[in-house]
Design a protein around this motif. Structure first.
Motif, PDB file in Angstrom:
ATOM      1  N   THR A 326      31.809 -35.542  13.740  1.00 30.32           N
ATOM      2  CA  THR A 326      33.215 -35.482  13.335  1.00 30.32           C
ATOM      3  C   THR A 326      33.552 -34.065  12.893  1.00 30.32           C
ATOM      4  O   THR A 326      32.818 -33.460  12.109  1.00 30.32           O
ATOM      5  N   VAL A 327      34.653 -33.525  13.415  1.00 31.61           N
ATOM      6  CA  VAL A 327      35.149 -32.210  13.010  1.00 31.61           C
ATOM      7  C   VAL A 327      36.544 -32.400  12.448  1.00 31.61           C
ATOM      8  O   VAL A 327      37.444 -32.888  13.141  1.00 31.61           O
ATOM      9  N   LEU A 328      36.743 -32.042  11.190  1.00 28.63           N
ATOM     10  CA  LEU A 328      38.037 -32.214  10.544  1.00 28.63           C
ATOM     11  C   LEU A 328      38.956 -31.033  10.826  1.00 28.63           C
ATOM     12  O   LEU A 328      38.504 -29.939  11.180  1.00 28.63           O
ATOM     13  N   ALA A 329      40.243 -31.269  10.668  1.00 25.09           N
ATOM     14  CA  ALA A 329      41.220 -30.189  10.810  1.00 25.09           C
ATOM     15  C   ALA A 329      40.919 -29.099   9.781  1.00 25.09           C
ATOM     16  O   ALA A 329      40.636 -29.386   8.615  1.00 25.09           O
ATOM     17  N   GLY A 330      40.959 -27.854  10.216  1.00 25.01           N
ATOM     18  CA  GLY A 330      40.762 -26.747   9.293  1.00 25.01           C
ATOM     19  C   GLY A 330      39.318 -26.477   8.926  1.00 25.01           C
ATOM     20  O   GLY A 330      39.047 -25.886   7.878  1.00 25.01           O
ATOM     21  N   GLU A 331      38.379 -26.875   9.771  1.00 20.63           N
ATOM     22  CA  GLU A 331      36.987 -26.530   9.512  1.00 20.63           C
ATOM     23  C   GLU A 331      36.292 -26.147  10.817  1.00 20.63           C
ATOM     24  O   GLU A 331      36.724 -26.532  11.908  1.00 20.63           O
TER      25      GLU A 331
END
Length: 563
Positions: A326-331
């Motif tokens: 999982t890759v979150l917004a802003g990272e």
């Protein structure tokens, strides 16, 4: 943790106020005018074991090398620098006999050498370890060593060979089970075997092409330390093609820089810095400024995710094995690992260039299939490795390549579904200016640009519109300091603007500098997860080499060393 390479903490920008090329050339190195190289070459010629003098090589209308001179001192490690397309590989292939120079000569120990094929190079004491393995997997270590000889006897007494090689290995830094099949060796062990094959041939001049690309950090330091010891104490001469400034500064005695097929300069590493070397590679002066990272609050929305993803390689074997991510917004989430452990298949699968065997993708929690239409709609963009091969059409112009993402949209047509070339050119000129792409014009074939400018052009195309997800693979391999800094800055800006960035890189320092958190990938699986602040290089090296295993359910991150 503290990184030792001072290239990782700063962004370099070209100083466009300077005039002309060669700003650093005359100040820090020998001139690129080969008529004066004999006097101005900053490496002593008194103990040169190999000299490539005024080498020129053409392929049709393309000038690959023009009056290039390289001098190697006996018992030293010498680095050869230059961005992709600078002529490094062409030069060493001329030395090895794969190519015949159109002009110039090669001398070994002061005598002119006629090298028309690799066997003659081997007989002259010159050996090379290539970027890609040449070992034969279904043969033993012993068989591979014997087959490396320039002249192979008709009949081989394997018992005598085993005894002879076992005794010779006692004096070398690497040890092997001679009966072991090469297919069972790790990538790092195969690289050590490639080096050992050359050392067992009594090679006096060893050429290495990106020797640490398949090694863990610990393996890389060990191998280069041993080679430097053999050079300084036993008289081995090493020529190392590398793009890693840390390796140049820490392990090399001398360095030579090529740019656009021409000699720029040579000097002792004690008389230069990574910044000056990069100026030589680029031909312009640079300044440095900090790389800014915007702080983002923890958010619950999943901007990009994969679940139980499996992908086959080109041979139909499982290369990516049931991974979750999982890759979150802003990272920026990094994936570190040695080449060949499933990273390439992962990137090509999630970007739509390779079929997915099983598992699912999601953007903002919604199921996602990476077709061209869906990638555009979900604002998912990709900067693949080797962009000229994987993201460009080399013979098309810069403008046409920059339009590959949107040429079929209404905004780029002149009506009735007809392409508007004026709009394509207008878009290209704007992107060239915004992303500082150095090209004679928008009409120039993109294959004629330098590696750094090809990368800038592709990045300009991928970042020209709003980006929600950015997938990046080995973005800085083979590039000069300035291009590396610029590419990393643009990736960080995309992150700071709220994009979810997946960074896949074989350069551990790049992963450590850029990522908010990262995984180590080995044998198609995520072996460990960490943040740069909590990273332990020993554990990372063990994980990259496959010497760690999970000891927790999927989704937790406790690990133990494999027994």
């Amino acid at each position: 943790m503290t990184m030792t390479d001072n290239t990782v903490d700063y962004i370099a920008a070209a100083d466009n106020s300077s005039e002309g090329n060669g700003i650093a050339d005359e100040k820090y190195f020998a001139t690129s005018d080969n008529t004066e190289q004999q006097e101005k070459h900053n490496i002593s010629t008194n103990d040169s074991i190999l000299e490539a003098l005024n080498i020129s090589k053409r392929f049709g209308d393309t000038i690959a090398l023009k009056n290039v001179t390289l001098r190697l001192r006996r018992g030293t490690v010498h680095s050869l620098l230059g961005e992709n397309g600078a002529g490094k590989s062409t030069l060493v292939k001329c030395i090895m006999g794969y190519y015949q120079p159109d002009e110039g000569q090669i001398t070994v120990a002061g005598q002119e050498a006629e090298i028309s094929r690799p066997q003659q190079a081997a007989l002259a004491g010159i050996g090379m370890v290539y970027q890609h393995f040449t070992v034969i997997d279904n043969m033993t270590v012993l068989e591979n060593i014997v087959l490396a000889r320039p002249i192979i006897p008709r009949w081989v007494n394997w018992r005598n060979e085993a005894e002879l090689i076992t005794n010779k290995l006692k004096d070398l830094p690497f040890s092997f089970d001679l009966k072991q099949k090469v297919s069972s060796l790790s990538a790092g062990e195969k690289q050590k075997l490639e080096i050992t094959k050359q050392l067992l041939l009594d090679t006096k001049i060893l050429i290495l092409d990106e020797p640490t690309s398949v090694l863990t950090p610990q393996e890389a330091d060990f191998v280069l330390t041993e080679l430097k010891r053999m050079a300084n104490k036993l008289g081995l001469t090493v020529l190392m093609i590398t793009h890693k400034f840390r390796e140049v500064m820490q392990y090399s005695d001398d360095v030579t820089v090529l740019r656009k097929g021409q000699f720029v300069g040579s000097c002792s590493v004690t008389k230069t810095t990574p910044l000056l070397l990069s100026e030589m590679m680029m031909g312009e002066k640079m300044t440095v400024k900090p790389l800014q990272r915007k702080a983002w609050p923890n958010v619950s929305n999943k901007s990009f995710s994969v679940e139980k993803l499996s992908i086959n390689n080109d041979r139909g074997l499982l290369a990516v094995k049931n991974i979750d991510l999982t890759v979150l917004a802003g990272e920026i989430v990094g994936i570190a690992g040695i080449s060949g452990n499933g990273q390439s298949e992962l990137v090509s699968g999630i970007s739509g260039q390779r079929a997915i065997k099983s598992g699912s993708l999601a953007v903002d929690g919604k199921p996602f299939s990476p077709t061209r239409k869906n990638l555009q709609a979900a604002k998912v963009f990709c900067l693949p490795e080797e962009p000229l091969r994987n993201a460009c059409v080399p013979n098309l112009s810069v403008a046409e390549n920059m339009a590959l993402r949107n040429f079929d949209l209404t905004s780029m047509s002149s009506g009735f579904g007809i392409l508007s070339f004026s709009k394509i050119i207008q878009q290209a000129k704007s992107l060239i200016l915004k992303f500082n792409v150095k090209t004679p014009s928008a009409f120039e074939p993109i294959g004629n640009l330098s590696g750094g400018n090809i990368q800038r052009a592709v990045l300009a195309r991928e970042l020209s519109n709003s980006v929600d997800v950015l997938i990046v693979a080995n973005p800085c391999f083979g590039l000069d300091f300035s291009s590396i800094a610029y590419i990393r800055q643009q990736i960080m800006l995309a992150r700071n603007d709220g994009a979810a960035v997946l960074l896949v890189s074989e350069d551990l320092e790049e992963v450590m500098q850029m990522s908010d958190r990262f995984f180590v990938m080995s044998n198609g699986e995520f072996i460990m997860e960490s943040t740069p602040e909590n990273a332990d290089l020993v554990s990372i090296g063990q994980a990259m080499a496959g010497h760690m295993q999970r000891n927790a359910p999927r989704g937790e991150h406790n690990y133990e060393q494999a027994t």
